[in-house]
Design a protein around this motif. Structure first.
Motif, PDB file in Angstrom:
ATOM      1  N   THR A 152       0.869  -1.159   0.071  1.00 24.59           N
ATOM      2  CA  THR A 152      -0.081   0.034  -0.041  1.00 24.59           C
ATOM      3  C   THR A 152       0.815   1.132   0.004  1.00 24.59           C
ATOM      4  O   THR A 152       1.762   1.581   0.763  1.00 24.59           O
ATOM      5  N   ASP A 153       0.743   1.947  -0.883  1.00 23.93           N
ATOM      6  CA  ASP A 153       1.746   3.423  -1.137  1.00 23.93           C
ATOM      7  C   ASP A 153       1.049   4.262  -0.220  1.00 23.93           C
ATOM      8  O   ASP A 153      -0.087   4.587  -0.145  1.00 23.93           O
ATOM      9  N   PRO A 154       1.973   5.060   0.753  1.00 18.82           N
ATOM     10  CA  PRO A 154       1.685   6.070   1.521  1.00 18.82           C
ATOM     11  C   PRO A 154       1.067   7.353   0.593  1.00 18.82           C
ATOM     12  O   PRO A 154       0.203   8.075   1.343  1.00 18.82           O
ATOM     13  N   LYS A 155       1.399   7.237  -0.542  1.00 19.04           N
ATOM     14  CA  LYS A 155       0.930   8.399  -1.351  1.00 19.04           C
ATOM     15  C   LYS A 155      -0.543   8.125  -1.995  1.00 19.04           C
ATOM     16  O   LYS A 155      -1.255   9.188  -2.312  1.00 19.04           O
ATOM     17  N   ASP A 156      -1.125   7.018  -1.696  1.00 16.72           N
ATOM     18  CA  ASP A 156      -2.412   6.859  -2.089  1.00 16.72           C
ATOM     19  C   ASP A 156      -3.190   7.141  -1.008  1.00 16.72           C
ATOM     20  O   ASP A 156      -3.369   6.463  -0.019  1.00 16.72           O
ATOM     21  N   LYS A 157      -3.691   8.264  -1.095  1.00 16.75           N
ATOM     22  CA  LYS A 157      -4.579   8.920   0.052  1.00 16.75           C
ATOM     23  C   LYS A 157      -6.159   8.359   0.126  1.00 16.75           C
ATOM     24  O   LYS A 157      -6.525   8.295   1.308  1.00 16.75           O
ATOM     25  N   LYS A 158      -6.422   7.252  -1.072  1.00 18.90           N
ATOM     26  CA  LYS A 158      -7.559   6.780  -0.852  1.00 18.90           C
ATOM     27  C   LYS A 158      -7.627   5.669  -0.066  1.00 18.90           C
ATOM     28  O   LYS A 158      -8.593   5.048   0.606  1.00 18.90           O
ATOM     29  N   ASN A 159      -6.548   5.032  -0.106  1.00 15.87           N
ATOM     30  CA  ASN A 159      -6.317   3.566   0.693  1.00 15.87           C
ATOM     31  C   ASN A 159      -5.506   3.919   1.757  1.00 15.87           C
ATOM     32  O   ASN A 159      -5.279   2.880   2.791  1.00 15.87           O
ATOM     33  N   ARG A 160      -4.979   5.130   2.172  1.00 11.44           N
ATOM     34  CA  ARG A 160      -4.238   5.417   3.388  1.00 11.44           C
ATOM     35  C   ARG A 160      -5.172   5.197   4.612  1.00 11.44           C
ATOM     36  O   ARG A 160      -6.350   5.831   4.652  1.00 11.44           O
ATOM     37  N   VAL A 161      -4.700   4.543   5.896  1.00 12.93           N
ATOM     38  CA  VAL A 161      -5.438   4.456   7.085  1.00 12.93           C
ATOM     39  C   VAL A 161      -4.469   4.969   7.922  1.00 12.93           C
ATOM     40  O   VAL A 161      -3.273   4.879   8.176  1.00 12.93           O
ATOM     41  N   THR A 162      -4.995   5.743   8.956  1.00 15.81           N
ATOM     42  CA  THR A 162      -4.244   6.386  10.156  1.00 15.81           C
ATOM     43  C   THR A 162      -5.108   5.868  11.317  1.00 15.81           C
ATOM     44  O   THR A 162      -6.060   5.049  11.568  1.00 15.81           O
ATOM     45  N   PHE A 163      -4.616   6.283  12.437  1.00 18.47           N
ATOM     46  CA  PHE A 163      -5.229   6.101  13.971  1.00 18.47           C
ATOM     47  C   PHE A 163      -6.596   6.483  13.823  1.00 18.47           C
ATOM     48  O   PHE A 163      -7.395   5.835  14.804  1.00 18.47           O
ATOM     49  N   LYS A 164      -6.981   7.520  13.281  1.00 18.53           N
ATOM     50  CA  LYS A 164      -8.374   8.168  13.399  1.00 18.53           C
ATOM     51  C   LYS A 164      -9.287   7.112  12.767  1.00 18.53           C
ATOM     52  O   LYS A 164     -10.518   7.113  13.091  1.00 18.53           O
ATOM     53  N   ASP A 165      -8.894   6.299  12.051  1.00 16.28           N
ATOM     54  CA  ASP A 165      -9.692   5.281  11.132  1.00 16.28           C
ATOM     55  C   ASP A 165      -9.828   3.974  11.913  1.00 16.28           C
ATOM     56  O   ASP A 165     -10.647   3.229  11.811  1.00 16.28           O
ATOM     57  N   VAL A 166      -9.215   3.922  13.152  1.00 23.43           N
ATOM     58  CA  VAL A 166      -9.243   2.684  13.918  1.00 23.43           C
ATOM     59  C   VAL A 166     -10.161   3.095  15.303  1.00 23.43           C
ATOM     60  O   VAL A 166      -9.820   3.949  15.961  1.00 23.43           O
TER      61      VAL A 166
END
Length: 240
Positions: A152-166
């Protein structure tokens, strides 16, 4: 789904080839009766013939009652001359519709060349199919030990997951903040003589969000994330 479509297409092609061979080599159920030119002349003089179709040296005779018959004319002469040699009545012959057909190149090819080429084409197609299957098997054997991890590319904003999504897992996220800091600024810790941990083991029942949290760590640190299932990981080493 693609494999199912490919198998269906292969079966359809084989069925069409077999059907073509059957049609080429099997004649009609009932062949027209073969008559001589003298019999044809007698029928013409008796006004029993409605139409004559000429194709090369072959004659197709259609009688008034719809019956179809076959005959062969003389090689060196035309249809009219051949019938006159057998004593046909010119007046009655003029009342008959005579249609002359020339053989096209496609008809000659399908009738004479294709039956000889078809077995070789089938053998060639079979050999090509077997070689392709063998190459596929070799490629699978050579792929033994190759990583199947998906990135998963970190530049892919669509598939990027952060702690806010958990949702939830507050303690786990707090403990992983230090790992995120390591990944973001490794040089700072190396200057202090610290060693970056080689890995973190996340424990929990299936469906509790272990993969999502790991993906969120990579997203927070803005680094690539590689994931692979357990069965694929084992297959990479033992080939099962």
């Amino acid at each position: 789904m693609n494999k199912l479509i490919k198998n269906f297409a292969t079966a359809l092609v084989i069925f069409l080839l077999i059907s073509g061979i059957f049609i080429l080599y099997s004649g009609p159920a009932k062949k027209p009766a073969e008559i001589s030119l003298s019999t044809l002349v007698t029928q013409i003089n008796n006004e029993e013939v409605e139409e004559i179709k000429v194709k090369g040296e072959d004659l197709e005779i259609i009688l008034n009652d719809g019956t179809i018959q076959k005959a062969t004319k003389e090689r060196e002469s035309g249809i009219t001359e051949s019938l006159r040699n057998y004593g046909v009545d010119n007046e009655k012959l003029s009342k008959i519709n005579i249609e002359i057909k020339g053989e096209s190149g496609t008809a000659v090819f399908l009738g004479s060349v294709l039956p000889f080429l078809l077995p070789f084409l089938l053998i060639g197609a079979f050999i090509w199919f077997m070689l392709r299957q063998a190459q596929r098997g070799n490629s699978q054997a050579l792929s033994f030990g190759t990583s199947r991890a998906r990135m998963t590319d970190p530049k892919d904003k669509k598939n990027r997951v952060t702690f806010k999504d958990v949702a939830g897992a507050t303690e786990a996220k707090q403990e992983l903040e230090e790992i995120v800091e390591f990944l973001k600024h490794p040089a700072k810790f190396l200057k202090l003589g610290a060693k970056i941990p080689k890995g973190v083991l996340l424990l929990g029942p299936p469906g509790t969000g272990k993969t999502l949290i790991a993906k969120a760590v990579a997203g927070e640190a803005n680094v690539p994330f590689f994931n692979i299932s357990g069965s694929e990981f084992v297959e990479m080493f033992v080939g099962v």
